[in-house]
Design a protein around this motif. Structure first.
Motif, PDB file in Angstrom:
ATOM      1  N   GLU A 366       0.822  -1.193   0.000  1.00  8.83           N
ATOM      2  CA  GLU A 366       0.000   0.000   0.000  1.00  8.83           C
ATOM      3  C   GLU A 366       0.858   1.245   0.000  1.00  8.83           C
ATOM      4  N   GLU A 367       1.910   1.200   0.768  1.00  9.16           N
ATOM      5  CA  GLU A 367       2.805   2.347   0.804  1.00  9.16           C
ATOM      6  C   GLU A 367       3.440   2.586  -0.573  1.00  9.16           C
ATOM      7  N   GLU A 368       3.834   1.469  -1.218  1.00 11.43           N
ATOM      8  CA  GLU A 368       4.422   1.624  -2.557  1.00 11.43           C
ATOM      9  C   GLU A 368       3.399   2.163  -3.550  1.00 11.43           C
ATOM     10  N   GLU A 369       2.122   1.649  -3.451  1.00  7.84           N
ATOM     11  CA  GLU A 369       1.092   2.147  -4.362  1.00  7.84           C
ATOM     12  C   GLU A 369       0.826   3.621  -4.105  1.00  7.84           C
ATOM     13  N   ARG A 370       0.745   4.017  -2.799  1.00  9.24           N
ATOM     14  CA  ARG A 370       0.539   5.426  -2.505  1.00  9.24           C
ATOM     15  C   ARG A 370       1.699   6.260  -3.033  1.00  9.24           C
ATOM     16  N   ALA A 371       2.928   5.746  -2.856  1.00  7.79           N
ATOM     17  CA  ALA A 371       4.095   6.487  -3.376  1.00  7.79           C
ATOM     18  C   ALA A 371       4.066   6.561  -4.902  1.00  7.79           C
ATOM     19  N   ARG A 372       3.645   5.411  -5.544  1.00 10.38           N
ATOM     20  CA  ARG A 372       3.574   5.398  -7.004  1.00 10.38           C
ATOM     21  C   ARG A 372       2.491   6.359  -7.479  1.00 10.38           C
ATOM     22  N   GLU A 373       1.358   6.370  -6.768  1.00 10.55           N
ATOM     23  CA  GLU A 373       0.282   7.279  -7.145  1.00 10.55           C
ATOM     24  C   GLU A 373       0.716   8.722  -6.987  1.00 10.55           C
ATOM     25  N   VAL A 374       1.394   8.994  -5.858  1.00  9.53           N
ATOM     26  CA  VAL A 374       1.870  10.359  -5.636  1.00  9.53           C
ATOM     27  C   VAL A 374       2.873  10.755  -6.718  1.00  9.53           C
ATOM     28  N   ARG A 377       0.941  11.392  -9.969  1.00  8.14           N
ATOM     29  CA  ARG A 377       0.330  12.715  -9.978  1.00  8.14           C
ATOM     30  C   ARG A 377       1.394  13.784 -10.155  1.00  8.14           C
ATOM     31  N   ALA A 378       2.516  13.589  -9.433  1.00  8.93           N
ATOM     32  CA  ALA A 378       3.587  14.587  -9.556  1.00  8.93           C
ATOM     33  C   ALA A 378       4.114  14.639 -10.988  1.00  8.93           C
ATOM     34  N   ALA A 379       4.229  13.456 -11.626  1.00  9.05           N
ATOM     35  CA  ALA A 379       4.733  13.429 -13.011  1.00  9.05           C
ATOM     36  C   ALA A 379       3.745  14.103 -13.948  1.00  9.05           C
ATOM     37  N   ILE A 380       2.427  13.841 -13.694  1.00 10.90           N
ATOM     38  CA  ILE A 380       1.400  14.478 -14.524  1.00 10.90           C
ATOM     39  C   ILE A 380       1.464  15.969 -14.340  1.00 10.90           C
ATOM     40  N   VAL A 381       1.561  16.413 -13.076  1.00 13.45           N
ATOM     41  CA  VAL A 381       1.618  17.860 -12.827  1.00 13.45           C
ATOM     42  C   VAL A 381       2.859  18.447 -13.473  1.00 13.45           C
ATOM     43  N   ILE A 382       3.988  17.741 -13.332  1.00 18.54           N
ATOM     44  CA  ILE A 382       5.236  18.256 -13.920  1.00 18.54           C
ATOM     45  C   ILE A 382       5.119  18.310 -15.453  1.00 18.54           C
ATOM     46  N   GLN A 383       4.542  17.241 -16.026  1.00 19.06           N
ATOM     47  CA  GLN A 383       4.379  17.218 -17.481  1.00 19.06           C
ATOM     48  C   GLN A 383       3.445  18.332 -17.930  1.00 19.06           C
TER      49      GLN A 383
END
Length: 413
Positions: A366-374, A377-383
């Motif tokens: 779950e922690e990895e999924e939350r980190a991957r999701e974060v 989102r960060a990659a989408i925002v950066i893109q």
């Protein structure tokens, strides 16, 4: 003549006061000094003591000569010879004295008696010198003085008189002139007091005689009264005897009447007793029948109770056997349960450990999924920001290029 109150108080003296007066008199009469001070008095006392010692030794000589044990208790050969000579001289003097008493007027016998007395005197002097020169003999004779031995009564009486003389002499030598005057005054005072006491005693004896006479008269009066009382008591005894006789006769009459009445009551009571005895016998018979029935019933009940007890014991024995079997099965099942609980405990620990590992793995996932999701989102925002930046940059560059073309055209015109 009756004595005054002061004389009566002097006559009636308590024993404690009498003892105090006697002690004061003895204190005044006795000398204050306890030792001889002057050399002359000491010499006089020493000479008297030596004379007493010699007289005591002389009184012991017959006993020492007659007893071989006393004679050999410290006497050497020379002293034994002196004792023998003394004994012979004494016997010779006694024989001459007896002859002198029977035959008077003979000069030769008087001379022989004087010679015998001189010989006795010389023997005594030699023996005293020998005793003084020999300490052991003096010690033995001193110890003999303390023993109870038979000696001559004459020298012993003389020694006792010399001892009394020594006490008187010591008292006179220890008394001073002032004490002598005080003693004389005290003796005169005591003599006067003694005479006054004698007079008072005579007066008191007269009073006692008068009181005794009065008491005798009173006793005679009381004796007379006692006689009258005895006579009256005798008359009272006669009257009481007559009264007792009359009372006894009346009591006998009353006793006879009471006896008749009691006989009648006794017959009635005897009839009642016989009736009660008959009733008692009938009741006893009925009670015996009832008792027999109750005894049979009791025996039957006891038999049934015994049968029930035996049945109960048998049932309880079977139940006890079943209970023991069930307890044995229970113990076996309990042992199996304990083993299963131990096995379940181990499995539970393993299960808990596996579940804990799964929970940790799930949490990591779950922690990895939350980190991957974060990160997504960060990659989408950066893109998005990057695309916007690129678009804005391209638009700025395009805008600049259009502006340059317009300026060149104006300059060409």
């Amino acid at each position: 003549m009756l004595p005054s109150e002061g004389q009566q108080q002097q006559a009636v003296i308590s024993p404690s006061k009498t003892k105090i007066i006697r002690d004061e008199c003895l204190k005044i009469v006795g000398p204050s000094r306890k030792k001889l001070v002057s050399l002359e008095t000491q010499r006089v006392a020493g000479i008297l003591d030596e004379c007493i010692q010699k007289v005591e030794m002389i009184s012991l000589l017959p006993a020492v000569i007659s007893h071989q044990g006393l004679r050999s208790a410290g006497c050497d050969t020379r002293l034994s010879e002196m004792l023998d000579n003394q004994c012979m001289a004494g016997k010779r003097y006694e024989s001459l004295t007896n002859i002198n008493e029977s035959q008077e007027g003979q000069i030769s016998l008087v001379k022989e008696k004087a010679d015998a007395a001189h010989a006795v005197h010389c023997c005594l002097q030699d023996m005293f010198r020998k005793i003084q020169a020999c300490p052991t003999v003096r010690t033995a004779l001193s110890s003999t003085m303390g023993m109870e031995v038979d000696g001559d009564e004459g020298p012993r009486g003389l020694a006792k008189g010399l001892c009394d003389l020594r006490s008187v002499l010591l008292e006179r030598l220890l008394t001073t002139p002032v004490e002598e005057r005080e003693r004389m005054c005290r003796m005169q005072e005591m003599s006067q007091r003694y005479h006054s006491n004698l007079e008072l005693v005579a007066t008191l004896e007269a009073e006692v005689a008068a009181a005794t006479q009065d008491k005798d008269e009173e006793i005679s009066k009381k004796n007379l009264t006692i006689r009258h009382l005895k006579n009256s008591l005798h008359q009272m005894e006669k009257i009481s005897e007559d009264f007792v006789v009359r009372t006894r006769q009346e009591a006998e009459k009353q006793n006879q009447s009471d006896q008749k009445a009691s006989d009648g009551r006794q017959q009635c009571m005897q009839q009642e007793v016989n009736l009660l005895r008959m009733q008692l016998s009938s009741l006893i018979t009925e009670n015996r029948e009832v008792e027999m029935g109750l005894r049979k019933r009791k025996y039957k009940v006891e038999t049934e109770i015994e049968n029930w007890i035996q049945k109960y014991d048998a049932d309880m024995g079977e139940k006890q056997g079943e209970l023991e079997e069930m307890e044995q099965v229970f113990e076996e099942e309990k042992e199996e349960l304990r083993e299963l609980e131990e096995h379940y405990g181990v499995l539970e620990e393993e299960y808990l450990q596996v579940m804990e590992e799964r929970r940790l793995a799930l949490e990591r996932q779950e922690e990895e999924e939350r980190a991957r999701e974060v990160m997504g989102r960060a990659a989408i925002v950066i893109q998005a920001y990057w695309r916007g930046f690129c678009v804005r940059k391209a638009m700025k560059a395009k805008a600049k290029s259009k502006g340059g073309k317009k300026g060149k055209g104006k300059k060409g015109k």
